[in-house]
Design a protein around this motif. Structure first.
Motif, short mmCIF file in Angstrom:
data_model
loop_
_atom_site.label_atom_id
_atom_site.label_comp_id
_atom_site.label_asym_id
_atom_site.label_seq_id
_atom_site.Cartn_x
_atom_site.Cartn_y
_atom_site.Cartn_z
N VAL A 59 41.56 54.79 -16.84
CA VAL A 59 41.67 55.60 -15.63
C VAL A 59 43.12 56.03 -15.44
O VAL A 59 44.01 55.18 -15.32
CB VAL A 59 41.20 54.79 -14.39
N ASP A 60 43.36 57.32 -15.42
CA ASP A 60 44.68 57.89 -15.16
C ASP A 60 45.77 57.29 -16.05
O ASP A 60 46.85 56.93 -15.58
CB ASP A 60 45.07 57.71 -13.69
N SER A 91 35.96 56.89 -22.45
CA SER A 91 35.85 55.80 -21.49
C SER A 91 35.24 56.21 -20.17
O SER A 91 35.02 55.39 -19.31
CB SER A 91 37.23 55.20 -21.24
N SER A 92 34.94 57.47 -20.00
CA SER A 92 34.45 57.91 -18.70
C SER A 92 33.00 57.53 -18.45
O SER A 92 32.61 57.34 -17.31
CB SER A 92 34.63 59.42 -18.56
N ARG A 97 37.72 50.22 -18.39
CA ARG A 97 37.71 51.69 -18.32
C ARG A 97 39.14 52.23 -18.33
O ARG A 97 40.05 51.59 -17.83
CB ARG A 97 36.99 52.15 -17.07
#
Length: 141
Positions: free
Chosen positions: A108-109, A49-50, A106
């Motif tokens: 993220v974390d 997803s990055s 996305r």
């Protein structure tokens, strides 16, 4: 210039133009690429997803929907892994617990930040404005 040189020049310019057009098309298409994966696949390989937006799909977990003003947080599962999703925007009409959903965004974390949210339904879906008698008539035709 000789005829042979003109032909070579024409072919060379044509290849350069074709290359430029191809590069432009591929560059523009790369902006709209989004891959689909399950929560299990995304948690196992979060690097996916990055670079590009990802579409993740599954069932919305019962009791996981929490509304915060104009945003909503919920968990989506593929019956193997649960993934927390945050979405800000207008919810689809069929959004709810135990409903299939696809979120585009996305990772993220450890949280999936959705930019787009779709609720899925089966082939037997009938809008609320039709009564059950209308559904029987429509289904028999």
């Amino acid at each position: 210039m000789q005829r042979k040189h003109k032909r070579i020049l024409f072919v060379a310019v044509s290849f350069i133009a074709l290359g430029c057009v191809s590069a432009f098309v591929l560059f523009e298409l790369s902006k709209s690429i989004s891959f689909f994966c399950t929560p299990t696949e995304l948690v196992a390989d979060p690097i996916k997803s990055s670079r590009y937006p990802i579409r993740v799909g599954g069932m919305i977990v019962k009791g996981s929907i929490v509304r915060h003003g104009d945003s909503v947080t919920f968990s989506i599962t593929d019956l193997g892994t649960e993934l927390e999703v945050t979405y800000r925007g207008v919810l689809p009409p069929m959004f709810g617990e135990d409903v299939g959903a696809i979120a585009k965004g996305r990772f993220v974390d450890g949280v999936f930040i959705a930019e787009e949210l779709l609720a899925k339904h089966d082939e037997k879906y009938m809008p609320k404005k039709y009564s059950s008698s209308d559904a029987a008539v429509i289904g028999s035709s």
